[in-house]
Write a protein that holds these residues in place. Structure first.
Motif, PDB file in Angstrom:
ATOM      1  N   LYS A  86      -7.749  -0.224  -5.646  1.00  0.00           N
ATOM      2  CA  LYS A  86      -7.136  -0.119  -4.056  1.00  0.00           C
ATOM      3  C   LYS A  86      -8.872   0.757  -3.752  1.00  0.00           C
ATOM      4  O   LYS A  86      -9.212   0.849  -4.347  1.00  0.00           O
ATOM      5  CB  LYS A  86      -6.143   1.443  -4.108  1.00  0.00           C
ATOM      6  CG  LYS A  86      -6.675   2.123  -4.502  1.00  0.00           C
ATOM      7  CD  LYS A  86      -5.737   3.339  -4.475  1.00  0.00           C
ATOM      8  CE  LYS A  86      -4.477   2.787  -4.208  1.00  0.00           C
ATOM      9  NZ  LYS A  86      -2.913   3.790  -4.372  1.00  0.00           N
ATOM     10  N   SER A  87      -9.071   0.377  -1.869  1.00  0.00           N
ATOM     11  CA  SER A  87     -10.787   0.554  -1.161  1.00  0.00           C
ATOM     12  C   SER A  87     -10.620   1.702  -0.952  1.00  0.00           C
ATOM     13  O   SER A  87     -10.969   2.538  -0.133  1.00  0.00           O
ATOM     14  CB  SER A  87     -11.263  -0.431  -1.242  1.00  0.00           C
ATOM     15  OG  SER A  87     -10.982  -0.893  -0.212  1.00  0.00           O
ATOM     16  N   ARG A  88      -8.849   2.523  -0.076  1.00  0.00           N
ATOM     17  CA  ARG A  88      -8.866   3.406  -0.056  1.00  0.00           C
ATOM     18  C   ARG A  88      -6.980   3.952   0.452  1.00  0.00           C
ATOM     19  O   ARG A  88      -6.423   2.968   0.175  1.00  0.00           O
ATOM     20  CB  ARG A  88      -8.648   2.637   1.815  1.00  0.00           C
ATOM     21  CG  ARG A  88      -8.538   2.066   1.840  1.00  0.00           C
ATOM     22  CD  ARG A  88      -8.733   1.331   3.447  1.00  0.00           C
ATOM     23  NE  ARG A  88      -8.176   2.126   4.345  1.00  0.00           N
ATOM     24  CZ  ARG A  88      -7.004   1.867   5.686  1.00  0.00           C
ATOM     25  NH1 ARG A  88      -5.628   0.948   5.077  1.00  0.00           N
ATOM     26  NH2 ARG A  88      -6.239   2.807   5.820  1.00  0.00           N
ATOM     27  N   LEU A  89      -6.803   5.226   1.083  1.00  0.00           N
ATOM     28  CA  LEU A  89      -5.057   5.122   1.591  1.00  0.00           C
ATOM     29  C   LEU A  89      -4.696   4.403   2.279  1.00  0.00           C
ATOM     30  O   LEU A  89      -4.728   4.050   3.470  1.00  0.00           O
ATOM     31  CB  LEU A  89      -5.018   7.183   1.621  1.00  0.00           C
ATOM     32  CG  LEU A  89      -5.775   7.753   0.253  1.00  0.00           C
ATOM     33  CD1 LEU A  89      -5.599   8.957   0.946  1.00  0.00           C
ATOM     34  CD2 LEU A  89      -5.228   7.491  -0.847  1.00  0.00           C
ATOM     35  N   THR A  90      -3.533   4.459   1.916  1.00  0.00           N
ATOM     36  CA  THR A  90      -2.778   3.564   2.382  1.00  0.00           C
ATOM     37  C   THR A  90      -1.565   4.650   3.563  1.00  0.00           C
ATOM     38  O   THR A  90      -1.939   6.041   3.480  1.00  0.00           O
ATOM     39  CB  THR A  90      -1.689   2.782   2.875  1.00  0.00           C
ATOM     40  OG1 THR A  90      -0.759   3.986   1.316  1.00  0.00           O
ATOM     41  CG2 THR A  90      -2.268   1.559   1.296  1.00  0.00           C
ATOM     42  N   ARG A  91      -1.726   4.006   4.871  1.00  0.00           N
ATOM     43  CA  ARG A  91      -0.558   5.462   5.780  1.00  0.00           C
ATOM     44  C   ARG A  91       0.104   5.542   4.564  1.00  0.00           C
ATOM     45  O   ARG A  91       0.504   6.942   5.347  1.00  0.00           O
ATOM     46  CB  ARG A  91       0.313   4.435   7.130  1.00  0.00           C
ATOM     47  CG  ARG A  91      -1.292   4.027   8.012  1.00  0.00           C
ATOM     48  CD  ARG A  91      -0.757   3.592   9.565  1.00  0.00           C
ATOM     49  NE  ARG A  91      -1.411   2.367  10.027  1.00  0.00           N
ATOM     50  CZ  ARG A  91      -1.280   2.293  11.490  1.00  0.00           C
ATOM     51  NH1 ARG A  91      -0.494   2.305  11.663  1.00  0.00           N
ATOM     52  NH2 ARG A  91      -1.977   1.621  11.867  1.00  0.00           N
TER      53      ARG A  91
END
Length: 382
Positions: A86-91
């Motif tokens: 992953k490259s970012r946090l999800t909502r």
């Protein structure tokens, strides 16, 4: 005690600088940097202001305690970033921080209403002042947050461990054993301190300072360990792994819908045996399921199914069984008398003495030296 907290805070900021300088810098490193900055600032502030915070500033004291709600989410999200691509946090992942925001929203509202301010008192046991029901509710959520996230993180790492052993023949620095052990130990100690806090608030034993000092002392040790291991952790390429496979007891359910027929599985198994004996791919210390799949021209999911069901092993044990057998042959072969046992192990696909000794003892019941002495009379001559 303050010096310990300050040392921990310094270490947190020091590790932050070192980790931020890593090239390439993975997403997990960014989470770890944020986590360490939070822990460093938290322990540092406690070292400087704990003596006056809980007695003179009840609203700030409660807000300060609410920061414990961030420790669990950071730990879980860091572990998640280690085992998934992953490259970012999800909502959905951002929702982990909602309890912290709600707690502080309540404190912000309470600070503007005199009748509510009286109920926000972190020293109520010492002062015999009844806290508000809202404060008790949020303190309970804060107390339970630690054990809940420790448990969730352990479960996540356990699933990852199954995946690792089904895809890699060498787990050095990628099985996250250090993190599982760290989370387990600190989860137990954290829960024990929680019991102390409950006893303190229920029976007026100990003191508020004793409880908070214990929690921050634990955080101080945690900072040093998580910073050290996080700095030296090698990248885990999650994209090379398929979704985690279940353990043996659940494999029948997992493969119930598989398109692989029994005859095909047996044919694949024979092909695998011949290839392992003739080409000896296990001599490659970093052999993965994907690489073996490409070499055999067998789909990775079918290869994994055959190894699990026909051979009754995960990929890790399947490959290392061949390595151990190769070591056993060479140990008894006069041609290798000038080789050390470790030298033979490295020739056979092992890449470290620790891993070799552990795996050899597990599969044979003997250490390599014991095996050599026991079977010395069975030496082969070529």
């Amino acid at each position: 005690m303050e010096y310990i907290y300050l040392i921990a805070a310094f270490n947190a900021f020091f590790f932050t600088v070192l980790i931020w300088q890593k090239k390439p810098r993975a997403f997990r490193d960014k989470i770890l940097v944020c986590w360490l900055l939070y822990l460093g600032a938290y322990t540092g502030c406690y070292a400087f202001f704990s003596s006056i915070l809980f007695t003179l500033h009840p609203i700030l004291a409660a807000a300060f305690i609410s920061l414990f709600l961030l420790h669990g989410p950071f730990m879980y999200l860091y572990a998640s970033a280690l085992v998934t691509e992953k490259s970012r946090l999800t909502r959905k992942e951002l929702l982990h921080f909602v309890p912290f925001l709600i707690f502080n929203t309540y404190l912000a509202i309470a600070s503007q209403i005199p009748s509510l301010v009286k109920g926000v008192n972190m020293m109520y046991v010492d002062n015999q002042t009844d806290p508000s029901a809202f404060l008790l509710f949020f303190l309970t959520i804060t107390a339970l947050s630690g054990p809940v996230y420790f448990l969730q993180t352990i479960m996540l790492l356990r699933k990852h461990n199954v995946n690792i052993f089904n895809n890699f023949s060498n787990t050095e620095e990628i099985d996250l054993y250090w993190l599982r052990k760290l989370v387990l130990i600190f989860g137990i100690v954290w829960s024990a301190l929680l019991v102390v806090v409950i006893i303190h608030h229920g029976f007026y034993l100990f003191s508020s300072t004793f409880c908070t000092n214990g929690l921050f002392l634990l955080l101080s040790v945690f900072i040093i360990l998580i910073g050290y291991f996080g700095l030296k952790l090698r990248t885990i390429f999650a994209q090379t792994m398929p979704p985690a496979l279940p353990e043996t007891a659940e494999q029948a359910v997992k493969y119930a819908g598989s398109s692989l027929k029994q005859e095909e599985a047996e044919a694949f198994a024979e092909k695998i045996r011949l290839f392992m004996q003739s080409d000896k791919p296990f001599l490659n210390p970093d052999l993965t399921l994907g690489e073996l799949s490409d070499a055999l021209a067998i789909p990775a999911h079918h290869l994994s199914q055959v190894i699990n069901e026909v051979f009754g092993l995960n990929f890790f044990n399947f490959v290392n069984r061949y390595r151990v057998d190769e070591v056993k042959q060479k140990i008894l072969n006069p041609k290798y008398d000038n080789y050390s046992v470790l030298g033979i192990a490295l020739e056979c696909g092992f890449n470290s003495k620790t891993a070799f000794n552990r795996i050899f003892k597990h599969m044979t019941g003997l250490t390599p030296t014991e095996y050599k002495k026991t079977h010395n009379s069975q030496r082969i001559s070529l």
